[in-house]
Scaffold this motif. Structure first.
Motif, PDB file in Angstrom:
ATOM      1  N   GLY A 103       0.815  -1.207   0.000  1.00 43.90           N
ATOM      2  CA  GLY A 103       0.000   0.000   0.000  1.00 43.90           C
ATOM      3  C   GLY A 103       0.846   1.253   0.000  1.00 43.90           C
ATOM      4  N   TYR A 104       0.239   2.354   0.437  1.00 42.74           N
ATOM      5  CA  TYR A 104       0.927   3.651   0.503  1.00 42.74           C
ATOM      6  C   TYR A 104       1.537   3.820   1.887  1.00 42.74           C
ATOM      7  CZ  TYR A 104       1.411   8.701   1.226  1.00 42.74           C
ATOM      8  OH  TYR A 104       1.896   9.940   1.556  1.00 42.74           O
ATOM      9  N   ARG A 105       2.803   4.260   1.925  1.00 40.79           N
ATOM     10  CA  ARG A 105       3.474   4.553   3.193  1.00 40.79           C
ATOM     11  C   ARG A 105       4.144   5.913   3.115  1.00 40.79           C
ATOM     12  NH1 ARG A 105       7.477  -0.025   5.040  1.00 40.79           N
ATOM     13  NH2 ARG A 105       7.435   1.262   6.932  1.00 40.79           N
ATOM     14  N   ARG A 122      -1.386   6.537  -6.511  1.00 44.08           N
ATOM     15  CA  ARG A 122      -1.554   6.564  -5.047  1.00 44.08           C
ATOM     16  C   ARG A 122      -3.023   6.563  -4.652  1.00 44.08           C
ATOM     17  NH1 ARG A 122       0.853  11.544  -1.661  1.00 44.08           N
ATOM     18  NH2 ARG A 122      -1.166  12.467  -2.221  1.00 44.08           N
ATOM     19  N   GLU A 123      -3.824   7.354  -5.353  1.00 48.45           N
ATOM     20  CA  GLU A 123      -5.245   7.427  -5.030  1.00 48.45           C
ATOM     21  C   GLU A 123      -5.918   6.069  -5.227  1.00 48.45           C
ATOM     22  OE1 GLU A 123      -9.279   9.908  -6.356  1.00 48.45           O
ATOM     23  OE2 GLU A 123      -7.315  10.462  -7.169  1.00 48.45           O
ATOM     24  N   ALA A 124      -5.576   5.397  -6.341  1.00 44.82           N
ATOM     25  CA  ALA A 124      -6.174   4.085  -6.599  1.00 44.82           C
ATOM     26  C   ALA A 124      -5.734   3.071  -5.550  1.00 44.82           C
ATOM     27  CB  ALA A 124      -5.791   3.615  -7.998  1.00 44.82           C
ATOM     28  N   LEU A 125      -4.451   3.072  -5.223  1.00 39.60           N
ATOM     29  CA  LEU A 125      -3.935   2.105  -4.250  1.00 39.60           C
ATOM     30  C   LEU A 125      -4.557   2.343  -2.876  1.00 39.60           C
ATOM     31  CD1 LEU A 125      -1.913  -0.242  -4.437  1.00 39.60           C
ATOM     32  CD2 LEU A 125      -0.145   1.312  -3.627  1.00 39.60           C
ATOM     33  N   ALA A 158      -5.237  -1.923  -6.833  1.00 34.12           N
ATOM     34  CA  ALA A 158      -3.817  -2.016  -7.198  1.00 34.12           C
ATOM     35  C   ALA A 158      -3.602  -2.112  -8.705  1.00 34.12           C
ATOM     36  CB  ALA A 158      -3.172  -3.218  -6.511  1.00 34.12           C
ATOM     37  N   GLY A 159      -4.686  -2.100  -9.475  1.00 35.68           N
ATOM     38  CA  GLY A 159      -4.575  -2.266 -10.919  1.00 35.68           C
ATOM     39  C   GLY A 159      -3.679  -1.239 -11.593  1.00 35.68           C
ATOM     40  N   PRO A 160      -3.901   0.067 -11.377  1.00 38.89           N
ATOM     41  CA  PRO A 160      -3.041   1.058 -12.026  1.00 38.89           C
ATOM     42  C   PRO A 160      -1.570   0.932 -11.623  1.00 38.89           C
ATOM     43  CG  PRO A 160      -5.073   2.070 -11.303  1.00 38.89           C
ATOM     44  CD  PRO A 160      -5.065   0.684 -10.724  1.00 38.89           C
TER      45      PRO A 160
END
Length: 253
Positions: free
Chosen positions: A64-66, A157-160, A165-167
């Motif tokens: 994910g995003y960190r 980042r927005e999608a994740l 996670a596709g993009p």
């Protein structure tokens, strides 16, 4: 330049790592954050050793995003495929240790440009390459490059963050397609750099096992200093070292 006995021969840093120093950009991006150009590496793990100031590194990965805080003495590293963005918090200065020295300069690093740019190798090269020198034209091009990378990064980042996670995965695939033709050249850099360094250790272990430390007769020391100061790197102003058998001259790519 490197000085010492036989300085013209390849005598890489430990493990044939690359070395540079970065002062993170303080340019504000579209999301109000000051920092560098988000990108990933296809085959190289990268480490930040913080030597001054404050900031963060934002990462995108299957985790994910960190947002990892950076302060003097802290170390952060990220494996191939991890999108990373250096964020300036005030005087941030970092020593970068790069696996497989020479490969990032040869194209292993891919910016998070929008999909239409990644799909066109000529468009990607035009957006990624900076003019020579360190004047106003180069700075303006570096800022445009950073802004384009942030544009693509924010979508990933927005999608994740939303659980999609596709993009992010498609960006990884696009990056792999973009560099595929470069792999034979990378393989040669790896063979003569990191692999050769590891094989030398193997030969030394064999010699010690045979009770023959004759190779220690070649023990010596080397020294060097930055060969270029203040170039425009991906994440900030970059001091680089031209080390035999390791880092290639920086080309702003």
């Amino acid at each position: 330049m490197v000085s010492g006995p036989e300085a013209g021969l390849p005598h890489p840093l430990p493990g044939a790592v690359g070395l540079s120093h970065l002062s993170a950009y303080d340019w504000e991006a579209a999301d109000g954050v000051c920092g560098g150009s988000p990108h990933l590496h296809l085959v190289c793990t990268e480490a930040y050793v913080v030597t001054g100031g404050r900031g963060a590194v934002q990462t995108l990965s299957p985790d994910g995003y960190r947002d990892i805080p950076l302060e003097p003495g802290s170390v952060a590293w990220f494996t191939p495929g991890t999108v990373h963005r250096m964020v300036q918090g005030g005087g941030l200065r970092i020593t970068v240790l790069m696996q497989n020295s020479g490969l990032p300069e040869a194209g292993d690093a891919v910016f998070t440009f929008p999909p239409e740019v990644l799909a066109d190798p000529e468009a990607y090269a035009a957006a990624a390459t900076l003019p020579p020198g360190a004047g106003p034209e180069t700075e303006a091009a570096a800022r445009r490059r950073r802004d384009l990378a942030v544009e693509g990064y924010l979508v990933l980042r927005e999608a994740l963050a939303a659980g999609d996670a596709g993009p992010y995965r498609e960006f990884q695939r696009a990056a792999a397609r973009l560099v595929r033709d470069k792999v034979p050249g990378w393989r040669e850099l790896w063979r003569t750099g990191a692999l050769a360094a590891a094989e030398r250790t193997g030969a030394q272990l064999d010699a010690l096992a045979d009770g023959d430390p004759a190779y220690l007769a070649g023990a010596t020391a080397y020294e060097t200093a930055p060969t270029r100061l203040g170039g425009y790197g991906m994440c900030g102003r970059r001091d680089e070292y031209a080390l035999p058998g390791t880092t290639l001259p920086y080309r702003g790519e």
